[in-house]
Design a protein around this motif. Structure first.
Motif, PDB file in Angstrom:
ATOM      1  N   ASN A 120       0.960  -0.860  -0.363  1.00 23.62           N
ATOM      2  CA  ASN A 120      -0.383  -0.381  -0.133  1.00 23.62           C
ATOM      3  C   ASN A 120       0.710   1.148   0.121  1.00 23.62           C
ATOM      4  O   ASN A 120       0.343   1.994  -0.745  1.00 23.62           O
ATOM      5  CB  ASN A 120      -1.318  -0.459   0.862  1.00 23.62           C
ATOM      6  CG  ASN A 120      -2.295  -0.650   0.841  1.00 23.62           C
ATOM      7  OD1 ASN A 120      -2.506  -0.858   0.147  1.00 23.62           O
ATOM      8  ND2 ASN A 120      -2.800  -1.098   2.165  1.00 23.62           N
TER       9      ASN A 120
ATOM     10  N   TYR B  40       2.573   2.047  -3.575  1.00 21.95           N
ATOM     11  CA  TYR B  40       1.897   2.086  -4.650  1.00 21.95           C
ATOM     12  C   TYR B  40       1.417   3.391  -4.238  1.00 21.95           C
ATOM     13  O   TYR B  40       1.592   4.547  -5.216  1.00 21.95           O
ATOM     14  CB  TYR B  40       0.044   1.159  -4.262  1.00 21.95           C
ATOM     15  CG  TYR B  40      -0.994   1.871  -5.032  1.00 21.95           C
ATOM     16  CD1 TYR B  40      -0.341   1.364  -6.474  1.00 21.95           C
ATOM     17  CD2 TYR B  40      -1.871   2.109  -4.758  1.00 21.95           C
ATOM     18  CE1 TYR B  40      -1.736   1.800  -7.244  1.00 21.95           C
ATOM     19  CE2 TYR B  40      -2.955   2.347  -5.812  1.00 21.95           C
ATOM     20  CZ  TYR B  40      -3.024   2.131  -6.756  1.00 21.95           C
ATOM     21  OH  TYR B  40      -3.933   2.926  -7.266  1.00 21.95           O
ATOM     22  N   MET B  41       1.061   4.114  -3.651  1.00 16.83           N
ATOM     23  CA  MET B  41       0.482   5.268  -2.855  1.00 16.83           C
ATOM     24  C   MET B  41       1.877   6.801  -3.416  1.00 16.83           C
ATOM     25  O   MET B  41       2.326   7.418  -3.779  1.00 16.83           O
ATOM     26  CB  MET B  41       0.373   5.834  -1.630  1.00 16.83           C
ATOM     27  CG  MET B  41      -0.771   6.967  -1.807  1.00 16.83           C
ATOM     28  SD  MET B  41      -1.024   6.682  -0.176  1.00 16.83           S
ATOM     29  CE  MET B  41      -2.000   8.530   0.443  1.00 16.83           C
TER      30      MET B  41
ATOM     31  N   LYS C 197       2.308   6.739  -6.890  1.00 15.90           N
ATOM     32  CA  LYS C 197       1.420   7.872  -7.588  1.00 15.90           C
ATOM     33  C   LYS C 197       1.778   9.444  -7.295  1.00 15.90           C
ATOM     34  O   LYS C 197       2.137   9.941  -8.236  1.00 15.90           O
ATOM     35  CB  LYS C 197      -0.333   7.037  -6.897  1.00 15.90           C
ATOM     36  CG  LYS C 197      -0.349   5.632  -8.193  1.00 15.90           C
ATOM     37  CD  LYS C 197      -1.825   5.553  -9.731  1.00 15.90           C
ATOM     38  CE  LYS C 197      -1.267   4.378  -9.365  1.00 15.90           C
ATOM     39  NZ  LYS C 197      -2.814   4.698 -10.658  1.00 15.90           N
TER      40      LYS C 197
ATOM     41  N   LYS D 245      -7.298  -0.555  -1.749  1.00 13.82           N
ATOM     42  CA  LYS D 245      -7.054   0.515  -3.341  1.00 13.82           C
ATOM     43  C   LYS D 245      -8.566   1.292  -2.949  1.00 13.82           C
ATOM     44  O   LYS D 245      -8.279   2.464  -3.683  1.00 13.82           O
ATOM     45  CB  LYS D 245      -7.395  -0.907  -4.379  1.00 13.82           C
ATOM     46  CG  LYS D 245      -6.789   0.182  -5.398  1.00 13.82           C
ATOM     47  CD  LYS D 245      -5.939  -0.692  -6.725  1.00 13.82           C
ATOM     48  CE  LYS D 245      -5.610  -0.123  -7.982  1.00 13.82           C
ATOM     49  NZ  LYS D 245      -7.030   0.251  -8.203  1.00 13.82           N
ATOM     50  N   GLU D 246      -9.404   0.959  -3.847  1.00 13.48           N
ATOM     51  CA  GLU D 246     -10.588   2.788  -3.639  1.00 13.48           C
ATOM     52  C   GLU D 246      -9.982   3.491  -2.725  1.00 13.48           C
ATOM     53  O   GLU D 246      -9.621   4.916  -3.008  1.00 13.48           O
ATOM     54  CB  GLU D 246     -11.837   1.510  -3.014  1.00 13.48           C
ATOM     55  CG  GLU D 246     -12.817   1.335  -4.682  1.00 13.48           C
ATOM     56  CD  GLU D 246     -11.399  -0.591  -4.380  1.00 13.48           C
ATOM     57  OE1 GLU D 246     -10.888  -1.050  -3.253  1.00 13.48           O
ATOM     58  OE2 GLU D 246     -11.363  -1.284  -5.206  1.00 13.48           O
ATOM     59  N   THR D 247     -10.015   3.364  -1.491  1.00 13.84           N
ATOM     60  CA  THR D 247      -9.849   3.917  -0.084  1.00 13.84           C
ATOM     61  C   THR D 247      -8.602   5.038  -0.333  1.00 13.84           C
ATOM     62  O   THR D 247      -8.231   6.401  -0.785  1.00 13.84           O
ATOM     63  CB  THR D 247      -9.295   3.622   1.103  1.00 13.84           C
ATOM     64  OG1 THR D 247     -10.884   3.466   1.544  1.00 13.84           O
ATOM     65  CG2 THR D 247      -9.421   5.439   2.030  1.00 13.84           C
TER      66      THR D 247
ATOM     67  N   ASP E  33      -7.211   5.086  -3.780  1.00 13.77           N
ATOM     68  CA  ASP E  33      -7.178   5.826  -5.109  1.00 13.77           C
ATOM     69  C   ASP E  33      -8.088   7.517  -4.730  1.00 13.77           C
ATOM     70  O   ASP E  33      -7.309   7.883  -5.434  1.00 13.77           O
ATOM     71  CB  ASP E  33      -7.603   5.153  -5.578  1.00 13.77           C
ATOM     72  CG  ASP E  33      -6.436   3.906  -6.133  1.00 13.77           C
ATOM     73  OD1 ASP E  33      -5.584   4.202  -6.620  1.00 13.77           O
ATOM     74  OD2 ASP E  33      -7.454   2.965  -7.144  1.00 13.77           O
ATOM     75  N   GLU E  34      -8.735   7.245  -4.046  1.00 15.18           N
ATOM     76  CA  GLU E  34      -9.650   8.569  -3.640  1.00 15.18           C
ATOM     77  C   GLU E  34      -8.455   9.337  -2.722  1.00 15.18           C
ATOM     78  O   GLU E  34      -8.626  10.798  -3.374  1.00 15.18           O
ATOM     79  CB  GLU E  34     -10.516   8.235  -2.197  1.00 15.18           C
ATOM     80  CG  GLU E  34     -12.341   7.781  -3.180  1.00 15.18           C
ATOM     81  CD  GLU E  34     -13.328   7.560  -2.049  1.00 15.18           C
ATOM     82  OE1 GLU E  34     -13.368   8.272  -1.137  1.00 15.18           O
ATOM     83  OE2 GLU E  34     -13.327   6.254  -2.358  1.00 15.18           O
TER      84      GLU E  34
ATOM     85  N   ILE F 155      -5.452   9.256  -3.172  1.00 18.35           N
ATOM     86  CA  ILE F 155      -4.063  10.156  -4.349  1.00 18.35           C
ATOM     87  C   ILE F 155      -5.200  10.656  -5.217  1.00 18.35           C
ATOM     88  O   ILE F 155      -4.948  12.324  -5.191  1.00 18.35           O
ATOM     89  CB  ILE F 155      -4.262   8.613  -5.653  1.00 18.35           C
ATOM     90  CG1 ILE F 155      -2.921   8.040  -4.472  1.00 18.35           C
ATOM     91  CG2 ILE F 155      -3.138   9.489  -6.340  1.00 18.35           C
ATOM     92  CD1 ILE F 155      -3.176   6.315  -5.144  1.00 18.35           C
ATOM     93  N   GLY F 156      -6.534  11.179  -5.643  1.00 19.93           N
ATOM     94  CA  GLY F 156      -7.722  12.122  -6.234  1.00 19.93           C
ATOM     95  C   GLY F 156      -7.074  13.544  -5.959  1.00 19.93           C
ATOM     96  O   GLY F 156      -7.252  14.353  -5.948  1.00 19.93           O
TER      97      GLY F 156
ATOM     98  N   ARG G  43      -3.933  15.005  -6.012  1.00 13.97           N
ATOM     99  CA  ARG G  43      -3.817  15.167  -7.201  1.00 13.97           C
ATOM    100  C   ARG G  43      -4.272  16.276  -6.987  1.00 13.97           C
ATOM    101  O   ARG G  43      -4.317  17.510  -7.734  1.00 13.97           O
ATOM    102  CB  ARG G  43      -4.754  14.459  -8.671  1.00 13.97           C
ATOM    103  CG  ARG G  43      -4.267  14.720  -8.977  1.00 13.97           C
ATOM    104  CD  ARG G  43      -5.046  13.906 -10.464  1.00 13.97           C
ATOM    105  NE  ARG G  43      -5.283  14.463 -11.494  1.00 13.97           N
ATOM    106  CZ  ARG G  43      -4.921  13.569 -12.915  1.00 13.97           C
ATOM    107  NH1 ARG G  43      -4.950  12.910 -12.707  1.00 13.97           N
ATOM    108  NH2 ARG G  43      -4.644  14.654 -13.981  1.00 13.97           N
TER     109      ARG G  43
END
Ligand SMILES: *Cc1c(COP(=O)(O)O)cnc(C)c1O
Length: 480
Positions: free
Chosen positions: A349, A352-353, A356, A425-427, A429-430, A432-433, A436
């Protein structure tokens, strides 16, 4: 938000105390208060609403993503709480005779066995109440060992600059002089500097591994050997064991003493001041120095025994027992394979973060990380005036708890991020969004970040003022 004392109305009290089941006795006049205590008077529903309002304003792991590096704010399974609230564990007294608390002693014994297996140590004490306290106990073991050999010239503890801040504090409190050694360009221990520093005045080395940059030191075996060759002992700060548990063991890396933060890695809720537990483990040759109340098993019966050369007690009785119950529950529900998988997910995790986010922000160091990683916003600050503080305030506005910031001290405008193994992964990704989106805000309208957050109950508190001049009582509350 109004305080209980402000909501209070004369006569609104609710009687929560049961009627006495012993005869009432008049206190002598000199023992009595001159006026009743200034307690708030509220009905049960008013009280309940007050705490519910407070709860809604509090951000916790159960409200959202909480990537607080070094602190491992991961989800703590409910079954731990269920076990820790069993009356057999809660309705006991520390002075009860041994034969009436065999089950509780078995919990300590099983937890010790499991954590010895995970760390590669031979014995563990559960007395220390937190990580820093475990460090203190561990450094005292090192001190006692040198003293027992009449080796009195070893007065120094070597600590790399990427260690946790509690390490130098614990060594100093134990009466040692701290020798700081810098990190190399990869963020790890500078082995040559360590070689220069190690000598016959070295009592030991305290190492945080993975260090506070989230990096695992590749030279770990060489490092521990240098210290052993110089006659010192190696101390492992295992507060963040979720990166390595079930994969590698401090005991196999050449460490003699280790502390764990079971309120981080082994899943007890923490923050807000406790209760925690920072068990200290050691190799067999140091076990005679451990704090009192060792538990020994003899043909299925448990008893207490005090080590011959004990450093004494570092806390009353046995430490925070219910935290140990939670840890044992966690270990038993995961099992050996689950523990290992938790570590793999913690590292996956984080990487991955990190990968990104490095499209938008500068990592402090290149390469793979362990369970956490550090970004530096120094360039952002130079170019746009936006600081790490502005960024975390904007995260708050977006429902994410800020990462650890301005730490480690060797990174400027640092953000230290630990997603933890319990996030999907969804949390991630959120999140990371959101990072961004903040990056876009920095590019298009950096000024607005200085205004953040806009909608949280508190916006930008005076943190220095709060730390230096805390107001801990309601002004109108008068001591009587
Ligand atoms: C949290 C932490 C500590 C201190 O633990 P406390 O329980 O807060 O005293 C020590 N070292 C490291 C690496 C930590 O992350």
């Amino acid at each position: 938000m109004r305080l209980l004392f402000e909501i209070s109305k004369e006569g609104h009290g609710c009687d929560l105390l049961p009627a006495p089941d012993v005869p009432e006795v008049e206190l002598p006049a000199r023992e009595r208060r001159r006026r009743p205590p200034a307690l708030p008077q509220l009905s049960e529903v008013e009280l309940s609403r007050h705490y519910t309002r407070l709860m809604k304003r509090t951000f916790g792991v159960n409200s959202g993503f909480y990537p607080l590096g070094s602190c491992t704010m991961k989800y703590n399974p409910r079954i731990n709480e269920e076990m820790a609230s069993l009356p057999g564990f809660t309705d006991i007294h520390p002075l009860q005779p041994e034969h009436t608390v065999q089950g509780c002693m078995e919990v300590f014994s099983d937890a010790e066995k499991a954590l010895c297996e995970i760390t590669g140590m031979d014995a563990i004490t559960f007395q220390p109440a937190a990580g820093a306290h475990g460090e203190f106990a561990g450094v005292l073991l090192i001190k006692a060992w040198h003293a027992s050999r009449g080796d009195t010239k070893r007065t120094k503890i070597i600590i790399p600059d990427a260690a946790h801040g509690t390490n130098p504090a614990s060594a100093t409190m134990a009466g040692f002089t701290v020798v700081n050694i810098p990190s190399n360009t990869e963020g790890c221990v500078d082995v040559e500097k360590l070689r220069e520093a190690a000598g016959d005045d070295t009592a030991g080395l305290m190492l945080t591994n993975p260090n506070t940059l989230g990096l695992f030191d590749r030279n770990i075996l060489e490092i521990t050997k240098i210290v052993h060759d110089a006659g010192g002992l190696n101390y492992y700060d295992g507060a963040n064991l979720n990166a390595i548990m079930g994969i590698v063991r401090p005991g196999d890396m050449g460490f003699d003493v280790v502390h764990l933060n079971i309120h981080k890695t082994f899943s007890t809720p923490h923050g807000g001041g406790g209760p925690g537990s920072g068990p200290t483990g050691c190799k067999a040759f140091l076990s005679g120095f451990l704090p009192v109340y060792r538990i020994v098993e003899n043909e299925g019966r448990y008893g207490f025994s005090n080590p011959d050369s004990t450093i004494g007690s570092v806390k009353a009785f046995y430490g925070h027992f219910l935290v140990v119950v939670r840890a044992l529950t966690y270990i038993k529900t995961l099992g050996a394979e689950g523990i290992r998988r938790a570590a793999i997910h913690a590292v996956l995790n984080a990487n991955y973060m990190r990968k990104k986010l490095s499209e938008y922000y500068d990592p402090a160091y290149e390469g793979l990380c362990m369970h956490e990683f550090v970004l530096t916003l120094q360039k952002v600050k130079e170019k746009t005036g936006v600081t790490a503080l502005d960024v975390v305030k904007t995260l708050l506005e977006n429902g994410i708890h800020p990462p650890t910031m301005y730490f480690p001290l060797i990174v400027r405008e640092a953000l230290m991020i630990e997603p933890t193994e319990t996030e999907s992964k969804e949390t991630i990704d959120e999140a990371i969004g959101v990072f961004r989106k903040i990056y876009d805000m920095i590019r298009t309208n950096p000024e607005q970040l200085h205004e953040m957050p806009l909608t949280t109950p508190v916006r930008r508190p005076d943190e220095v003022g709060a730390a230096r001049h805390p107001r801990l009582t309601f002004p109108e509350e008068q001591p009587s």
